[in-house]
Scaffold this motif. Sequence first.
Motif, PDB file in Angstrom:
ATOM      1  N   GLN A   1       0.818  -1.214   0.000  1.00 48.65           N
ATOM      2  CA  GLN A   1       0.000   0.000   0.000  1.00 48.65           C
ATOM      3  C   GLN A   1       0.854   1.267   0.000  1.00 48.65           C
ATOM      4  O   GLN A   1       0.524   2.250  -0.635  1.00 48.65           O
ATOM      5  N   ALA A   2       1.982   1.210   0.702  1.00 53.45           N
ATOM      6  CA  ALA A   2       2.846   2.393   0.800  1.00 53.45           C
ATOM      7  C   ALA A   2       3.634   2.653  -0.473  1.00 53.45           C
ATOM      8  O   ALA A   2       3.932   3.808  -0.801  1.00 53.45           O
ATOM      9  N   TRP A   3       3.964   1.594  -1.205  1.00 53.41           N
ATOM     10  CA  TRP A   3       4.885   1.734  -2.329  1.00 53.41           C
ATOM     11  C   TRP A   3       4.241   1.663  -3.707  1.00 53.41           C
ATOM     12  O   TRP A   3       4.849   2.091  -4.689  1.00 53.41           O
ATOM     13  N   LYS A   4       3.066   1.107  -3.814  1.00 52.06           N
ATOM     14  CA  LYS A   4       2.535   0.787  -5.142  1.00 52.06           C
ATOM     15  C   LYS A   4       2.395   2.005  -6.052  1.00 52.06           C
ATOM     16  O   LYS A   4       2.482   1.867  -7.277  1.00 52.06           O
ATOM     17  N   ASP A   5       2.182   3.186  -5.498  1.00 52.14           N
ATOM     18  CA  ASP A   5       2.000   4.382  -6.325  1.00 52.14           C
ATOM     19  C   ASP A   5       3.226   5.284  -6.342  1.00 52.14           C
ATOM     20  O   ASP A   5       3.187   6.360  -6.944  1.00 52.14           O
ATOM     21  N   LYS A   6       4.300   4.870  -5.694  1.00 55.74           N
ATOM     22  CA  LYS A   6       5.514   5.690  -5.709  1.00 55.74           C
ATOM     23  C   LYS A   6       6.111   5.686  -7.113  1.00 55.74           C
ATOM     24  O   LYS A   6       6.037   4.682  -7.829  1.00 55.74           O
ATOM     25  N   PRO A   7       6.710   6.808  -7.531  1.00 53.70           N
ATOM     26  CA  PRO A   7       7.230   6.904  -8.902  1.00 53.70           C
ATOM     27  C   PRO A   7       8.171   5.760  -9.294  1.00 53.70           C
ATOM     28  O   PRO A   7       8.108   5.265 -10.422  1.00 53.70           O
ATOM     29  N   MET A   8       9.024   5.308  -8.361  1.00 57.43           N
ATOM     30  CA  MET A   8       9.979   4.262  -8.731  1.00 57.43           C
ATOM     31  C   MET A   8       9.272   2.964  -9.093  1.00 57.43           C
ATOM     32  O   MET A   8       9.705   2.240  -9.993  1.00 57.43           O
TER      33      MET A   8
END
Length: 323
Positions: free
Chosen positions: A186-193
């Motif tokens: 949930q925390a990372w799925k939408d991060k640019p990387m």
Amino acid sequence: MKSLQGAVRRRWWIEGAAGTRAGMGIAGLDWGGDAPVALLHHANGFCAATLAPLAQQLRPHFRVISIDGRGQGDSGAPLLPEGVQWERFAEDVAAVAGQILDETGHDRIEYGIGSSFGGTVTAIAEAHRPGTFARIAMLDPPLHLTDEWLEEAGLDSAVKARARPELVDLARRRRAVWPSRDVIRQAWKDKPMFAAWAAEAFELYVNEGFRDLPDGTVMLKCSPEVEAAVFEATSPDLNLFEVVTAVACPALLVHAGRGYFPAALHEKFAAQFQNGAFLNADAGHLMPLEDPKTCADLLLEFAGQQPSTPSSTTSSAAPTSIP
């Protein structure tokens, strides 16, 4: 996961590995078979499993083996900072390659493929032990640059600044322990990387890049300290632009058009190889994690342009199966 089907977990022991107290175990995944070997190395901070989607694309043509760099994935932990000099990773690549050749009876590894930092250390391994690989490919590799080389190459100091993002501080600030993998997703799925990654590559990183702790939390297998130390590791004796002139096998450098590094820098570097080729791809820095199919296509095209037929025998490996 689907791309791990057919793979087995392996471990190669390197006696007296530099930058360790005695030796080191290098972990990896082996998809098996009797075909010529393709040896894969991931980018800094990740693990062998993140390249599984690419491995599946290459399997019809090669026996694919993907290794964890020291201090990353399930490989042993080196001493810091001496154990993370880039030459140490290259020594591990060459040592593992040598053991694979001994067990298979091949005279060389057919294809050495590395993503980002993994590509750089693969090239160093071939330079230090010529003939290890029939061909190599570097996917958007980072480069140690000196002011002297920049001046000689006709590139200004701004290139050096653009070519080395502030990754050290970012790595050290990375959170190491998380409540669960679901929280990470949930925390990372939408991060640019991660937004550009293939869904399976992202899941492989979440599942395989973390270890379970007794209290139910999960922790990065590659600690922020190790990742940062690799990014900032430099050696006064390492001049990549001189080292790779010893590489005689066909060498492909794929520049990521949407990556961090200037195309002019990579093109100049590719020209240092005796038999180098340069390709500018419309891709992000971690291209095998974003579009493994397209990445495999360009790797296979290069292999087809540079045919090689090393000897082949059946492997005697007896590693652990992945469910």
